[in-house]
Design a protein around this motif. Structure first.
Motif, mmCIF file in Angstrom:
data_model
loop_
_atom_site.group_PDB
_atom_site.id
_atom_site.type_symbol
_atom_site.label_atom_id
_atom_site.label_comp_id
_atom_site.label_asym_id
_atom_site.label_seq_id
_atom_site.Cartn_x
_atom_site.Cartn_y
_atom_site.Cartn_z
ATOM 1 N N GLU A 191 -18.145 7.983 -29.309
ATOM 2 C CA GLU A 191 -17.421 7.145 -28.349
ATOM 3 C C GLU A 191 -15.992 6.876 -28.810
ATOM 4 O O GLU A 191 -15.072 6.747 -27.999
ATOM 5 N N LEU A 192 -15.793 6.818 -30.137
ATOM 6 C CA LEU A 192 -14.487 6.480 -30.677
ATOM 7 C C LEU A 192 -13.581 7.698 -30.883
ATOM 8 O O LEU A 192 -12.372 7.542 -31.058
ATOM 9 N N LYS A 193 -14.152 8.889 -30.888
ATOM 10 C CA LYS A 193 -13.385 10.088 -31.226
ATOM 11 C C LYS A 193 -12.452 10.507 -30.118
ATOM 12 O O LYS A 193 -12.763 10.370 -28.939
ATOM 13 N N THR A 194 -11.332 11.068 -30.541
ATOM 14 C CA THR A 194 -10.425 11.711 -29.591
ATOM 15 C C THR A 194 -10.972 13.094 -29.284
ATOM 16 O O THR A 194 -11.910 13.576 -29.927
ATOM 17 N N ILE A 195 -10.334 13.722 -28.308
ATOM 18 C CA ILE A 195 -10.778 15.080 -27.937
ATOM 19 C C ILE A 195 -10.631 16.026 -29.128
ATOM 20 O O ILE A 195 -11.517 16.837 -29.426
ATOM 21 N N ASN A 196 -9.511 15.937 -29.846
ATOM 22 C CA ASN A 196 -9.273 16.816 -30.997
ATOM 23 C C ASN A 196 -10.301 16.586 -32.084
ATOM 24 O O ASN A 196 -10.777 17.513 -32.738
ATOM 25 N N GLN A 197 -10.649 15.314 -32.316
ATOM 26 C CA GLN A 197 -11.640 14.999 -33.335
ATOM 27 C C GLN A 197 -13.016 15.570 -32.981
ATOM 28 O O GLN A 197 -13.748 16.066 -33.830
ATOM 29 N N LYS A 198 -13.347 15.489 -31.665
ATOM 30 C CA LYS A 198 -14.637 16.029 -31.220
ATOM 31 C C LYS A 198 -14.686 17.542 -31.426
ATOM 32 O O LYS A 198 -15.703 18.101 -31.872
ATOM 33 N N VAL A 199 -13.563 18.184 -31.085
ATOM 34 C CA VAL A 199 -13.498 19.640 -31.261
ATOM 35 C C VAL A 199 -13.640 19.998 -32.735
ATOM 36 O O VAL A 199 -14.372 20.906 -33.109
ATOM 37 N N HIS A 200 -12.972 19.250 -33.592
ATOM 38 C CA HIS A 200 -13.018 19.544 -35.029
ATOM 39 C C HIS A 200 -14.437 19.357 -35.585
ATOM 40 O O HIS A 200 -14.945 20.190 -36.336
ATOM 41 N N GLU A 201 -15.092 18.226 -35.181
ATOM 42 C CA GLU A 201 -16.441 17.977 -35.696
ATOM 43 C C GLU A 201 -17.409 19.063 -35.222
ATOM 44 O O GLU A 201 -18.238 19.554 -35.973
ATOM 45 N N SER A 202 -17.252 19.444 -33.937
ATOM 46 C CA SER A 202 -18.114 20.500 -33.396
ATOM 47 C C SER A 202 -17.899 21.810 -34.153
ATOM 48 O O SER A 202 -18.843 22.509 -34.496
ATOM 49 N N ARG A 203 -16.614 22.086 -34.446
ATOM 50 C CA ARG A 203 -16.313 23.322 -35.170
ATOM 51 C C ARG A 203 -16.864 23.252 -36.592
ATOM 52 O O ARG A 203 -17.340 24.236 -37.144
ATOM 53 N N GLY A 204 -16.831 22.067 -37.178
ATOM 54 C CA GLY A 204 -17.360 21.899 -38.528
ATOM 55 C C GLY A 204 -18.854 22.162 -38.592
ATOM 56 O O GLY A 204 -19.340 22.826 -39.494
ATOM 57 N N LEU A 205 -19.604 21.621 -37.607
ATOM 58 C CA LEU A 205 -21.049 21.854 -37.558
ATOM 59 C C LEU A 205 -21.357 23.332 -37.314
ATOM 60 O O LEU A 205 -22.258 23.909 -37.926
ATOM 61 N N ASN A 206 -20.601 23.935 -36.369
ATOM 62 C CA ASN A 206 -20.792 25.373 -36.090
ATOM 63 C C ASN A 206 -20.498 26.220 -37.323
ATOM 64 O O ASN A 206 -21.179 27.204 -37.612
ATOM 65 N N ASN A 207 -19.443 25.823 -38.051
ATOM 66 C CA ASN A 207 -19.068 26.540 -39.267
ATOM 67 C C ASN A 207 -20.220 26.522 -40.263
ATOM 68 O O ASN A 207 -20.576 27.558 -40.850
ATOM 69 N N THR A 208 -20.833 25.339 -40.431
ATOM 70 C CA THR A 208 -21.958 25.229 -41.366
ATOM 71 C C THR A 208 -23.126 26.102 -40.933
ATOM 72 O O THR A 208 -23.722 26.836 -41.736
#
Length: 607
Positions: A549-566
């Motif tokens: 809820e608190l994340k910006t769009i860029n933060q959401k994209v980064h977190e999603s990319r981080g999980l996908n990367n793992t």
């Protein structure tokens, strides 16, 4: 009268020159000759059948059988011919024991034909390929015996050695032959008593070979005759003659009568000699043995001519002329020779057919080998291509893995530089210096391990502690942390994937703990459970739902990319190294808050 004599002499001359060209029909031949001919015909028929079936093993055996039958008949040239064919087949079949036996047989028949050089070579060849030490010695003794023909004393050593060896091998027939050789050697040394003793010893071992016995006894008679012991010699021949009469062995009877005649002539009893010769001639004529009739008639004619008795000589020729047609018609040996000639012709034809079959089989096999070789070559080429493609695929995965691992570095560097910038902007020079020092140490470690997919657990823990120290320096009022390693884990030898855990520590801090109003806590545990390393990242931050809820769009994209990367890195590690690495992230249930990340590695001590 003169014209009549010319006709008689002409017919007699034709008989002497061309008896083999007359085809006869006949009364039954003597049993011994009939038996020999039956055996030869049977062996030839067996050979024809095996050639027709192209059975190489049977062909070899039948060639050898036929050769032995010719040897028994006294036809050494034919025996040698078929022994050599048997040897060719046994060689093709790689039957060493049979090759050894037949090579020795070839040497024997060559020795019988006085072809000593060839016999020596074959005796030596038989010895060289023999697997039995005694058999090797026997053959080499025979080779040396022939080499030392001019030295009877030296020959005797080899003969005596063979007698003892052959007795140990239980080869009675060959022991008899060796004793005959010893007798002949003794005669060369003028030792007739030893010769007779050796012949008698030969008789003891030739008891199952009637023809060999007759031959040996005749040799004993010859020794006695050469020593002017005519009564002993005549006694032997008369006994052999009586035995032949009992057995209806007409050929032996004829030969013994001829031998008796020779002995009587030497004893200067020509009347008895003439009686024996005439009896031999009458028997040969009656039984259709044209060859022996010719020999006996020649001996009688020679005697009458030497004594000037032309009248008796003419009477013999008259009688011969009167019985000429009957003699030719009753000569069964001529039919037998013609019969075998036909069978041998069939054998020659079958041999040609076999040769053509073998040639076709060879060509077919050559083509098959070529085809098989081509297929194998294509399979090897295909395997090489598959291997090359697999290597390329593996290399691509390794590159992808490195790329994914390095993908996390820019973000980490960016955040770290922001932290330094923040310290500088707040005039916290000491903190900035301390941060940069720790940061440089961490970056050096990360660069050293950047090309490694797995590092030791102690190094991974050291890197993660340095990273958490940096983040704690920046957010020291937001969280504390602890790292624990199971005592049962050997941190120096156990390997874990490089930089798999750090992104989740970063997420816990940046998206969970830093938003707390109070100071949070981050736990990193390494446990050994059922031969697996279980890594647990436990934070009491705001949790996944509130963080979203608190994340910006860029933060959401980064977190999603981080999980996908793992997930991608774990998938590649599992494919490349066949390791069952699993990853799980979940939010704590109320009333607790925070997130738990669990990564499970197999226990790895080497890659």
């Amino acid at each position: 009268m003169k014209r009549h004599l010319i006709i008689v002499f002409s017919l007699f001359f034709l008989l002497l020159l061309f008896p083999q060209r007359i085809i006869a029909q006949a009364i039954p031949m003597p049993k011994s000759e009939k038996s020999k001919q039956v055996k030869i015909s049977k062996a030839a028929e067996d050979l024809s059948n095996s050639l027709d079936k192209n059975d190489e093993g049977k062909i070899a055996e039948n060639y050898e059988q036929l050769a032995n039958e010719f040897l028994n008949k006294g036809d050494n040239a034919k025996a040698e011919e078929y022994f050599k064919k048997a040897l060719t087949s046994y060689t093709k079949l790689k039957r060493v024991e049979d090759k050894t036996r037949v090579t020795r047989s070839i040497a024997k028949v060559q020795e019988n034909q006085k072809n000593f050089n060839s016999a020596i070579k074959n005796y030596e060849a038989a010895g060289a390929i023999s697997k039995d030490v005694r058999e090797e010695k026997i053959n080499l003794n025979d080779a040396n015996r022939l080499k030392t023909q001019a030295a009877p004393v030296s020959q005797a050593v080899y003969v005596d050695s063979n007698i003892e060896l052959l007795k140990k091998e239980n080869k009675a027939e060959e022991v008899a032959e060796a004793y005959v050789q010893k007798a002949e050697n003794s005669l060369k040394q003028k030792d007739k008593s030893v010769a007779i003793e050796s012949y008698k010893n030969a008789l003891a071992y030739a008891k199952d070979k009637p023809e060999s016995i007759i031959k040996i006894k005749n040799e004993i008679a010859n020794v006695y005759a050469s020593d002017n012991q005519f009564e002993k010699a005549i006694g032997i021949n008369e006994k052999l003659l009586a035995e032949a009469v009992t057995k209806n062995d007409f050929n032996t009877q004829i030969k013994q009568l001829q031998s008796l005649a020779t002995l009587y002539f030497k004893k200067e009893e020509p009347n008895k000699a003439l009686v024996s010769l005439k009896e031999a001639y009458n028997l040969a004529s009656k039984k259709g043995n044209s060859a022996e009739a010719k020999n006996t008639l020649a001996a009688l004619a020679k005697y009458y001519k030497s004594n000037g008795n032309e009248k008796e000589s003419m009477a013999l020729y008259e009688q011969f002329f009167q019985n000429f047609d009957e003699l030719i018609q009753s000569d069964t040996t001529l039919i037998n020779a013609k019969t075998f000639h036909v069978t041998e012709g069939k054998i020659r034809q079958l041999e040609k057919e076999k040769s053509l079959k073998d040639e076709l089989i060879t060509k077919k096999n050559t083509f098959n080998y070529f085809l098989l070789g081509s297929i194998l070559l294509l399979l090897l080429l295909f395997g090489f291509i598959v291997k090359a493609l697999y290597a390329i695929k593996t290399k691509n995965k390794e590159i992808a893995l490195q790329s994914l691992r390095r993908e996390m570095n820019p973000h980490f560097i960016f955040n770290s530089l922001n932290s330094v910038n923040q310290f500088i902007s707040e005039n916290k020079e000491l903190e900035a210096n301390k941060y940069l020092t720790s940061y440089s140490t961490l970056m050096r470690d990360m660069m050293e391990n950047s090309n490694k997919d797995f590092i030791s657990l102690d190094k991974e823990v050291e890197q993660l502690k340095k990273y958490l120290d940096l983040e704690h320096l920046r957010f020291q009022d937001k969280f504390d942390f602890e790292i624990t390693v199971d005592d049962h884990l050997d941190a120096e030898s156990v390997l874990v994937p490089n930089m798999i855990i750090q992104p989740h520590l970063e997420n816990a801090i940046w998206h969970g703990l830093r938003y707390l109003d109070k100071k949070g806590f981050l736990k990193l545990h390494f446990k050994l459970i059922a031969d697996k390393i279980v890594v647990i990242i436990d934070d009491n931050g705001i949790g996944l739902t509130k963080s979203q809820e608190l994340k910006t769009i860029n933060q959401k994209v980064h977190e999603s990319r981080g999980l996908n990367n793992t997930n991608e890195r774990i998938g590649l590690l599992n494919e490349l190294y066949k390791k069952n690495i699993t990853f799980e992230i979940k939010e704590k249930a109320l009333p607790e808050s925070g997130t738990i990340v669990q990564i499970v590695f197999p226990l790895i001590d080497k890659i």
